[in-house]
Each structure stands twice: as structure tokens, then as C-alpha cells.
Design an enzyme around this catalytic site. Structure first.
Site, short mmCIF file in Angstrom:
data_model
loop_
_atom_site.label_atom_id
_atom_site.label_comp_id
_atom_site.label_asym_id
_atom_site.label_seq_id
_atom_site.Cartn_x
_atom_site.Cartn_y
_atom_site.Cartn_z
N GLY A 1 41.70 24.37 41.46
CA GLY A 1 40.64 23.69 40.73
C GLY A 1 40.04 24.58 39.68
O GLY A 1 40.29 25.79 39.65
N PRO B 1 37.21 26.74 37.62
CA PRO B 1 36.19 27.67 38.12
C PRO B 1 34.88 26.95 38.43
O PRO B 1 34.43 26.09 37.67
CB PRO B 1 36.01 28.66 36.96
N THR C 1 34.25 24.96 41.06
CA THR C 1 34.36 23.67 41.77
C THR C 1 34.18 23.82 43.28
O THR C 1 34.21 22.82 44.00
CB THR C 1 35.72 23.01 41.49
N GLY C 2 34.02 25.03 43.80
CA GLY C 2 33.69 25.21 45.20
C GLY C 2 34.86 25.55 46.10
O GLY C 2 34.85 25.19 47.28
N LYS C 3 35.86 26.25 45.59
CA LYS C 3 37.03 26.59 46.41
C LYS C 3 36.63 27.57 47.52
O LYS C 3 37.00 27.37 48.69
CB LYS C 3 38.12 27.20 45.52
N THR C 4 35.90 28.60 47.19
CA THR C 4 35.47 29.56 48.20
C THR C 4 34.53 28.91 49.21
O THR C 4 34.62 29.16 50.42
CB THR C 4 34.77 30.75 47.52
N HIS D 1 23.55 18.20 8.36
CA HIS D 1 24.80 18.41 9.11
C HIS D 1 24.74 17.69 10.46
O HIS D 1 25.65 16.93 10.81
CB HIS D 1 25.02 19.92 9.31
N GLU D 2 23.66 17.93 11.23
CA GLU D 2 23.54 17.29 12.53
C GLU D 2 23.32 15.79 12.39
O GLU D 2 23.79 15.00 13.22
CB GLU D 2 22.39 17.93 13.33
N HIS E 1 26.73 14.18 12.12
CA HIS E 1 27.36 13.99 13.44
C HIS E 1 26.78 12.77 14.15
O HIS E 1 27.51 11.92 14.68
CB HIS E 1 27.15 15.24 14.30
#
Length: 633
Positions: free
Chosen positions: A214, A216, A218-221, A436-437, A440
């Protein structure tokens, strides 16, 4: 998300060198002290017998202490000097030979000290024995340190795994929100560790290795710790980088020691975090050299599925890069079960926020559901960081509770970084950034398939001088070509607005162009969305260069095809620019209105932005979406 702390290991060679330097310094200090003491004993002035006789004749001497052949002379001015006489000859006899008569001797008090044999011999022995003892102590201390260093050197091959066991700090599946499918997969592992007899009687074999994959955060450990907590078995955890050292064979030795300890504690779980540190494909070295990492990987393969298979020892590994792992590591019999941990969806994000909100004083008006809706693409670690930043922000402003606005501001901080209040724009720069913003935001609001705007700001955050926050109306897993084309136009909306309003362009659009170009190239080479190229993939399996496999790797298409790809990418980009330009020209008054609001207020929230859209005859996408939902009901 939970993290595993890595203890700092002291280098035994460096420690031995430090202790040796310390021992040398101690020896030098003791030597200097001894020299100081002995030199201090010789500060008293020594005179000859002729000088002594002259001083006695002149009446300057008041007392003479005789200690063997040593003479201590005291004068009328209370000064003290020393001298020596001939051994075996009396003082009177010695002085009379130098012309001192009896009358002059009677004026001097002569004291004879009886010499002590013990003190005499102690003085002689100590002057010889003390340096010898000093050297003996130094060599004893150094030999002790060498012995300790040798023992540490032999411990290089021992496993560095930490063992977790017991109720303290226990984590279960209840402490992990979301990832329902992953929990179901791992629940079988827990049941096997609790009651293996049920599976063995059915002739079933539980997977020996489980690979957690998964992105980084995402809770693997955390999932691995939850499995250990549910099963209530010893949990050996370490990182893949802790196997490999500069010495040959150390990694393989540590693998053997790890599995040896796990077998003794069985049933047990061995968790290897970031296994790609040692599990990368073999034979990737340039020049044919033998790699220490390959030895470690080979030993892992043998321990997991060799001649002595490990029963009741389950290996759980985690990686962000499953593409680079060696095929032998992934075959059945080793890591034959792969559990994928995806980024959390809306409901999962809300549950994760609730977990990390425990112990934090939330205001009554806070709505975690709203925060979950505004955080698509956030991992569990991002959400934990968001709640932590909210608490820090509330504490910084001396408030007793965390408000909704704290969490909303923390979203932007996690995504873009802190506000750079010292980064002040000139009036001209502020106008350019505002238009500019506004470009968008306008294009995103007008085009049908683009995500709606939630916030527009020209306040600098991180490396961005301003930003337009767009969030999808619903969770999306599949993306259409129409969506990508409209999003490309949105990316170039700022560029088109600058060029249309000011007749010039700035460097502010560089990041937009770079991201848009990457998307356009993916449309052509990865997603097969080019009408000219067709449904053919020209992208590499792995975006990273994997030394040994990808070094010197040639493209799997000709130069003519590469030219066509470049032309198609250019067509996508040019088409997006023209669409953005036409949209802005058709809605120039709306562009000016948005830019004016940004220049005055610097930040425009969704409600204000929607009012601007309605005032110019454009219905917000949120209203259209709600109407479609009502009609569907």
C-alpha cells in the site's frame, strides 16, 4: 498511524576506540600528577657542607635535623634548606673537618631522628612500584576493553528484532479504522495462531508469509501490530535495513538468529518493515560482484520455505514498492498471500478521524463528516497529522477546545504547508496571482467534468504563491477521458488568464504546466486515450530506475512512435489551452469579479464563490448534483 521506534545501535569499534583514548588520557593525567608530586618534593633548596659550615660560623643557623645522611637546616629567618653528609660519619666530626669549632656548634640545636626501616623501605619501594602498578592497571584496563569489543563483534550476527508481548500498548483490529477487506484476510492468520488444530485437521496449510502492500501512511505497520494484539503472541518486529551491515555474512546470520528465536517462541509473528531494502530482485549488480544483500535475501527464502519449514511462525512484511521485489519471494510457499491497503474512502476517513479525535477536546459544533468529505486522497497518517495540527493550532491560540475552523485550516497545512506571512507580494504580483487563481477557478466551475471549487486563495503556502482547492462531489475510482481533458484545461486556466489579461506570462504557471504535461503523457502512453495512437501502452512497468534491471534499458518503441507520442501530448496540451482560453473569454466579467474579490480579501470560500457564480448566470455544481440526487430518489 503507529510507528516503530528504531533503537540506535552503538558501533563497537568506535566505542572501543573512544575507551582506548580515555584510558590513554587517564594514564597521562596520572603520570603528570606523579611528576608534579615528586617535583614538589624537590622544591627545598639544597646547599653544600661548605656552605653549611660557613652559615654556622656566621651564626645564621638555629637548628639542624639529622635523618640518616640527610640534613634539614633551619635558619634565623625561618627559611629551610637541606644538605647531605657522608654516610657513617657524625655531624660534629663532619663539620669540624670544615673548620667549625665546638663553641659555634653549641649555638646550634642538633636533633637526630632515628630512621624507620619501614619508612625507609617504603620510600624506596614506592618510587619503583608505583610506576609499575600504573602500567599494570593500564594494560589490564585495555585488555578488558578488547575483550568487550570482541564480544560485541561476535554479537554482530545476532538479530536486532524487538519483541512485543503483553497487554501494555496492545493494539487490536478495533484500533484500526477502515481496511475491512484487509482485516478479513488477516483474521484467518489470527484464528490459525489461536487454534491451529482446526485447520490442520482439515488438511489446510496456513500461508507462511503475508505481504502488506500500500501507499505510505495507509497503516501497514499498524495492521501488523493489530494482528499480534489479536492473536496475543510474541511479535518480532524490525526493519529490512537492519539486516545488512558492512561485514560479509552478517545479514544472513541475523536472519538465522531471528528465525531461531521465533521458533523458540512459536506460535509467533515476525514482522519485517520495508522488506524491499533486502528483498529487491537478485542479479541486479553491475560488474557481477557478489552482493551482501543477496545473501540476506537467500537466507530469508531458505528460512521461509527450506528443508525445515517453520510451522506456527508467520512472517508479515510491508512494502511500498512491490514491483521491485524478487519473484522468488512472492511465489507460493513464501509470501503467497498479498493484502492491499488502499487509501481510505469517505466512511473510512470519518472513522479514522474519530479514532484520532479521542482524548482531544472537540467543540460541540465540529463535524468530522465534513472534514472527511474535504480530505479525499488523505492516508491514515495524513488524517492523524491533521488532527494533531488542529490541536496544536488551538493550543497556540490559548483555546480550550478544537473548533471546526482549526481542522479546516489544518487540511490546507497538511496539503500545502504553513502560511508564509512574510512572503509579501507587490501590488502587481498580487494582481497577477489573483487573475491566475481566478482563471483556474473559473474554468473549473464552467467545464462540466471538472471538480468543483471549494476555496480560492492568494495567501502563500509552502512553495505556492496561491492555490485553488478543488474537491470531487463523490468518491471516484474510475476516471473518464472527458474528466482528464477538462482537468487539463483547468490546469492551464491560470496560464491562459495571465496571457489574456496582461498580455504576458510569468513563471507562476510552471508547476501547472509540468503537472498537466505528465497527465497528457499518461493519457497517450498509459491509458490509451489518444485517438491517433490507439489502445497501446508505451509506459514502463516501474516509474523508477531500478539499477541493474533498467540501467541501459531501451524504449520498447521506435523513434517514429516517440515522435507521434510527443505530437499527441502537444495536441492534448494545446487543445486544453484553447478550451481554457475560450472559456475565460466567454466569461471575462466573472474572471474580473473573482480576481477583484481575491485582491481585496485574499481568500474566497465556497459560499462566497458560489454567490459570484450565480450573479453571473452560472449554477454551482453542488446544486446541480443535489438536484440529481433528489430526482434519483
Amino acid at each position: 498511524m503507529a510507528t516503530i521506534s528504531k533503537n540506535k545501535k552503538e558501533n563497537p569499534i568506535g566505542a572501543f576506540a573512544n575507551k582506548m583514548i580515555g584510558a590513554l588520557l587517564i594514564l597521562m593525567l596520572l603520570s603528570a600528577l606523579y611528576s608534579f608530586i615528586t617535583s614538589g618534593m624537590k622544591k627545598t633548596e639544597e646547599i653544600t657542607l661548605t656552605q653549611l659550615a660557613t652559615e654556622i660560623s656566621n651564626g645564621n643557623v638555629t637548628e639542624v635535623n639529622v635523618d640518616g645522611s640527610d640534613l634539614q637546616i633551619k635558619f634565623k629567618d625561618n627559611s629551610t634548606k637541606i644538605s647531605r653528609k657522608e654516610d657513617g660519619v657524625g655531624l660534629s666530626e663532619t663539620l669540624s673537618g670544615y673548620g667549625v669549632n665546638q663553641d659555634q656548634m653549641k649555638k646550634v640545636a642538633v636533633k637526630v631522628n632515628k630512621p624507620s626501616d619501614l619508612a625507609f623501605w617504603f620510600g624506596i619501594v614506592s618510587s619503583i612500584l608505583f610506576p609499575i602498578l600504573l602500567l599494570v592497571f593500564f594494560f589490564w584496563f585495555m585488555s578488558k576493553q578488547v575483550k568487550g569489543a570482541n564480544l560485541q563483534a561476535f554479537s554482530f550476527g545476532q538479530s536486532r528484532a524487538r519483541v512485543t508481548m503483553g497487554e501494555k500498548g496492545k493494539i487490536t483490529f478495533k484500533d484500526v479504522a477502515g481496511v475491512k477487506e484487509a482485516k478479513e484476510e488477516l483474521q484467518e492468520i489470527v484464528e490459525f495462531l489461536k487454534s491451529p488444530k482446526k485447520f490442520i485437521e482439515m488438511g489446510a496449510k496456513i500461508p507462511k508469509g503475508v505481504l502488506l502492500m500500500g501507499a505510505p501512511g495507509t497503516g501497514k505497520t499498524l495492521m501488523a501490530r493489530a494482528v499480534a494484539g489479536e492473536a496475543n503472541v510474541p511479535f518480532f518486529h524490525l526493519s529490512g535495513s537492519e539486516f545488512v551491515e558492512m561485514f560479509v555474512g552478517v545479514g544472513a546470520s541475523r536472519v538465522r538468529d531471528l528465525f531461531k528465536n521465533a521458533k523458540k517462541a512459536a506460535p509467533a509473528i515476525v514482522f519485517i518493515d520495508e522488506i524491499d531494502a533486502v528483498g529487491r530482485q537478485r542479479g541486479t549488480g553491475l560488474g557481477g560482484g557478489h552482493d551482501e544483500r543477496e545473501q540476506t535475501l537467500n537466507q530469508i527464502l531458505v528460512e521461509m520455505d527450506g528443508f525445515e519449514p517453520n510451522e506456527k511462525v508467520i512472517v508479515i512484511a510491508a512494502t511500498n514498492l512491490p514491483d521491485v521485489l524478487d519473484p522468488a519471494l512472492l511465489r507460493p510457499g513464501r509470501f503467497d498471500r498479498r493484502v492491499i491497503l488502499d487509501l481510505p474512502d469517505l466512511n473510512d476517513r470519518e472513522e479514522i478521524l474519530k479514532i484520532h479525535a479521542e482524548g482531544k477536546p472537540l467543540d460541540k459544533e465540529t463535524q468530522l463528516r465534513v472534514i472527511a468529505e474535504r480530505t479525499p486522497g488523505f492516508s491514515g497518517a495524513d488524517l492523524q497529522n491533521l488532527m494533531n495540527e488542529s490541536a496544536i493550532l488551538a493550543a497556540r491560540e490559548n483555546r480550550k477546545t478544537i473548533k471546526q475552523i482549526d481542522m479546516i485550516r489544518s487540511i490546507e497545512k497538511v496539503m500545502l504547508g504553513s502560511e508564509r506571512k512574510s512572503h509579501l507580494l507587490t501590488k502587481e504580483e498580487k494582481a497577477i496571482a489573483s487573475y491566475h487563481e481566478a482563471g483556474h477557478a473559473l474554468v473549473a466551475s464552467v467545464l462540466e467534468h471538472a471538480d468543483p471549487v471549494h476555496k480560492v486563495s492568494v495567501v502563500s503556502r509552502g512553495r505556492a504563491a496561491g492555490y485553488t482547492l478543488k474537491l470531487p462531489l463523490e468518491e471516484r475510482h474510475l476516471y473518464t477521458k472527458s474528466h482528464f481533458v477538462d482537468e487539463l484545461a483547468v490546469s492551464l486556466g491560470g496560464y491562459a488568464a495571465e496571457k489574456l489579461v496582461f498580455g504576458d506570462i510569468t513563471t507562476g504557471a510552471s508547476d501547472d504546466i509540468s503537472r498537466a504535461t505528465d497527465v497528457a503523457r499518461s493519457l497517450v502512453t498509459k491509458y490509451g486515450m489518444s485517438d491517433k495512437i490507439g489502445p497501446v501502452s508505451f509506459s514502463e512497468k516501474n516509474d523508477m530506475v531500478f539499477l541493474g534491471r533498467d540501467f541501459g534499458h531501451e524504449k520498447n518503441y521506435s523513434e517514429d512512435v516517440a515522435k507521434e507520442i510527443d505530437e499527441e501530448v502537444r495536441q492534448f496540451m494545446y487543445g486544453a489551452y484553447k478550451k481554457a482560453e475560450e472559456t475565460i473569454k466567454d466569461n471575462k466579467k466573472l474572471l474580473d469579479a473573482i480576481a477583484k474579490e481575491l485582491i481585496e480579501k485574499e481568500t474566497v470560500e465556497r459560499d462566497e464563490f458560489d454567490r459570484l457564480l450565480k450573479a453571473h448566470g452560472i449554477r454551482p455544481k453542488k446544486e446541480l448534483y443535489d438536484e440529481l440526487l433528489e430526482a434519483a430518489k
